[in-house]
Design an enzyme around this catalytic site. Structure first.
Site, PDB file in Angstrom:
ATOM      1  N   ASP A  78     -40.196  -6.375 -15.458  1.00 52.87           N
ATOM      2  CA  ASP A  78     -40.236  -5.406 -16.550  1.00 52.87           C
ATOM      3  C   ASP A  78     -38.840  -4.969 -16.979  1.00 52.87           C
ATOM      4  O   ASP A  78     -38.605  -4.679 -18.156  1.00 52.87           O
ATOM      5  CB  ASP A  78     -41.058  -4.182 -16.144  1.00 52.87           C
ATOM      6  CG  ASP A  78     -42.553  -4.435 -16.285  1.00 52.87           C
ATOM      7  OD1 ASP A  78     -42.950  -5.611 -16.337  1.00 52.87           O
ATOM      8  OD2 ASP A  78     -43.313  -3.456 -16.338  1.00 52.87           O
ATOM      9  N   CYS A 119     -44.112  -7.286  -7.901  1.00 47.08           N
ATOM     10  CA  CYS A 119     -43.715  -6.458  -9.044  1.00 47.08           C
ATOM     11  C   CYS A 119     -44.891  -5.981  -9.881  1.00 47.08           C
ATOM     12  O   CYS A 119     -46.047  -6.258  -9.584  1.00 47.08           O
ATOM     13  CB  CYS A 119     -42.657  -7.178  -9.854  1.00 47.08           C
ATOM     14  SG  CYS A 119     -41.051  -7.168  -8.987  1.00 47.08           S
ATOM     15  N   ASP A 120     -44.577  -5.299 -10.965  1.00 50.13           N
ATOM     16  CA  ASP A 120     -45.453  -4.317 -11.594  1.00 50.13           C
ATOM     17  C   ASP A 120     -46.889  -4.771 -11.864  1.00 50.13           C
ATOM     18  O   ASP A 120     -47.832  -4.108 -11.459  1.00 50.13           O
ATOM     19  CB  ASP A 120     -44.821  -3.854 -12.903  1.00 50.13           C
ATOM     20  CG  ASP A 120     -43.532  -3.090 -12.691  1.00 50.13           C
ATOM     21  OD1 ASP A 120     -42.872  -3.329 -11.656  1.00 50.13           O
ATOM     22  OD2 ASP A 120     -43.170  -2.267 -13.533  1.00 50.13           O
ATOM     23  N   CYS A 191     -37.508  -2.731  -7.421  1.00 50.62           N
ATOM     24  CA  CYS A 191     -36.507  -1.683  -7.648  1.00 50.62           C
ATOM     25  C   CYS A 191     -36.772  -0.451  -6.782  1.00 50.62           C
ATOM     26  O   CYS A 191     -37.913  -0.044  -6.582  1.00 50.62           O
ATOM     27  CB  CYS A 191     -36.449  -1.327  -9.118  1.00 50.62           C
ATOM     28  SG  CYS A 191     -35.946  -2.720 -10.142  1.00 50.62           S
ATOM     29  N   SER A 468     -42.301   3.071 -17.981  1.00 57.73           N
ATOM     30  CA  SER A 468     -41.883   2.523 -16.705  1.00 57.73           C
ATOM     31  C   SER A 468     -42.008   3.594 -15.636  1.00 57.73           C
ATOM     32  O   SER A 468     -41.887   4.789 -15.912  1.00 57.73           O
ATOM     33  CB  SER A 468     -40.429   2.065 -16.803  1.00 57.73           C
ATOM     34  OG  SER A 468     -39.867   1.872 -15.535  1.00 57.73           O
TER      35      SER A 468
END
Length: 553
Positions: A78, A119-120, A191, A468
């Site tokens: 992202d 991840c997302d 992250c 986000s």
């Protein structure tokens, strides 16, 4: 065994011949066929180490008597996709991941799966697939990134985006901006704050689909490799005991996840993903219960972007089980539920110690007595919208101001960077919802520009798009119905007064019902922005953000 359909009997000789072509021996073909869904790629920092995790899982499966076979899943970063057309292709991959995993698993008759996401949209997509397939599954993520360090202070990707806003408004120098660029993302991994990827990996633990440490052990720790081996071994136990995802992901398990969502201060994207995963389990997860749960769930953690602590700190403090044990002192969790450990929630969290009450606040000293996420409703969002309350400055919990209306993210960014946004304004970004985008882009660039320019304590932003997990401030997303279907956000005009009251869970525009009806009568739907390819199909099938942006059947 499901895999008997490709392994046993003379009628399976053609299938076995192809499996032999892979180099499989008769001994391997005598063992259960365990799929390992690898999200490894070389473009996403959270996935560049997943090859090592997958190899460790293979070792664990083989040690426990299974035949491990790897196949891929896609993943979008992202952060790299942010701020351009690429972000339209982020949320939509959740369904591609679920669909393609279903196809691979059923076409090749796997007995069980080990999911290796990070991840997302990759995590919820594979959880959706696990629920849909309902064969034994376990998750082991690639793990979070270590925090960066700038000026002697820990930092993360959200600081990087805000640094751009600070540079554009003259608050930092170019050299300082470059220091952020080179230091905020120091390792592989998802992250380092409580952004969407880490939120969903932590909630995977809470749901009971990942072993302890799945959400918090840093990607670069050897302990992550050990965890992957244990997950590989554990899938064989789940297969033997026939413990399936829908045995684990019950309605009570989702209530536990929402409770811990509030305690941890997770990303607002969890309000899209949890309903979508529940939907695949045959459960209607009505977001109305989110405020009910939030009302009696204290917020115990303030990880970035809400605070200055990071996933590595949460891991050292005891991880998700420690937070669960702390929150359960109030009796807020259902603890008799089975999990992928083969034990109940109660057995998993028994005796787990909170090693740092500054990182994981105690229930008698919370950051706030209510949860980290709030669902708002009103004449601007009759079907709901969502805000990360734990990341909102106290002075912005209640705000009233004139609307500054933009029909896409790019126009809003031009206004913010051009110094056209004033203290007290409410920035409205519309036609960015699931259908209108299409794809429901994240608005991290505009929110970061607002924060970086020093307007974070005086300007709110609302959108039918989403945010986000790195977003902070009075950023209200998932406004439903969205503009593309004629929701009230499509009817807002420049200067209309918008009133936000997060403690009261309300959001309204100061217009009469008659005025809104008159504007609605004049409103005309817009031509789709994209008319070919996957996004065009997605636009026709996707539901509202209030329903988790699931695809219609």
């Amino acid at each position: 065994m499901i895999s008997d359909a490709v392994r046993k009997g003379t009628q399976c000789a053609p299938q076995r011949s192809l499996l032999h072509a892979l180099g499989m021996t008769d001994e391997e073909l005598g063992k259960p066929l365990i799929g390992i869904v690898s999200s490894y790629n070389e473009i996403v920092p959270g996935h560049m180490n997943i090859d090592k995790i997958v190899n460790a899982v293979k070792t664990g499966v083989a040690m426990a008597g299974g035949n491990p076979v790897v196949f891929p899943a896609i993943a979008v970063c992202d952060g790299i996709a942010m701020g351009h057309q690429g972000m339209k292709y982020s949320l939509v991959t959740r369904d591609l991941i679920a669909d393609s995993t279903e196809c691979m698993a059923l076409a090749h008759a796997f007995d069980a799966l080990v999911m290796v996401p990070n991840c997302d949209k990759n995590v919820p997509g594979l959880l959706m697939a696990a629920a849909r397939l309902n064969i034994p599954c376990i998750f082991v993520s690639g793990g979070p990134m270590l925090a960066g360090r700038v000026g002697g202070q820990k930092t993360s990707l959200s600081s990087m985006f805000e640094a751009v806003g600070s540079y554009n408004s003259g608050k930092i120098t170019f050299d300082e901006l470059m220091e952020y660029e080179n230091k905020v993302c120091p390792t592989c991994g998802s992250c380092s704050g409580m952004y969407t990827a880490n939120s969903m990996n932590c909630l995977t633990e809470v749901l009971g689909m990942g072993l302890r440490g799945n959400g918090t052990i840093p990607a670069v720790y050897s302990e992550r490799i050990q965890l992957a081996k244990r997950a590989g071994m554990k899938i064989m136990e789940l297969l033997e005991k026939d413990i399936k995802p829908r045995d684990i992901m019950t309605e009570d398990a989702f209530r536990n996840a929402l409770t811990m969502d509030m305690a941890l201060g997770c990303s607002t994207n969890s309000m899209l993903h949890l309903p979508a995963i529940a939907h695949e389990c045959g459960i209607d997860l009505n977001l109305d219960i989110a405020n009910e749960i939030s009302a009696h769930t204290p917020n115990l953690c303030h990880l970035a972007p809400a605070g200055r602590t990071y996933m590595e700190d949460l891991n050292e403090a005891g991880g998700i089980y420690a937070v669960m044990n702390e929150i359960n002192k109030l009796g807020l969790l259902k603890t008799d539920l089975i999990t992928c450990t083969g034990k109940t929630v109660a057995e998993n969290i028994e005796g787990v110690v909170n090693r740092n009450p500054e990182i994981i606040r105690t229930v008698d000293n919370p950051y706030s007595p209510t949860g980290g996420i709030a669902v708002l409703r009103g004449n601007l969002a009759p079907d709901s919208c969502v805000v990360k309350r734990s990341a909102v400055a106290p002075e912005m919990l209640r705000h009233s101001g004139p609307a500054r209306v933009y029909d896409c993210e790019e126009d809003a960014m031009a206004a913010i960077n051009g110094g056209l946004i004033n203290e007290g304004d409410v920035v409205v970004i519309r036609y960015e919802g699931p259908k209108g985008g299409p794809g429901m882009r994240e608005m991290l660039n505009p929110t970061s520009a607002i924060m970086g320019s020093g307007l974070g304590s005086s300007v709110a932003l609302i959108t039918d798009g989403r945010f986000s997990g790195a977003t902070r401030g009075a950023s209200i997303g998932h406004v439903s119905p969205e503009a593309a279907v004629g929701g009230p956000i499509a009817l807002i005009e420049e200067g209309d007064i918008i009133e936000i009251d997060i403690p009261a869970n309300t959001i309204n525009v100061k217009l009469s019902d008659e005025e809104l009806a008159a504007r609605k009568a004049k409103w005309q739907p817009r031509e789709p922005k994209i008319t070919t390819g996957y996004l065009a199909r997605y636009q026709k099938l996707v539901s509202s953000g209030a329903q988790g942006a699931v695809l219609s059947k």
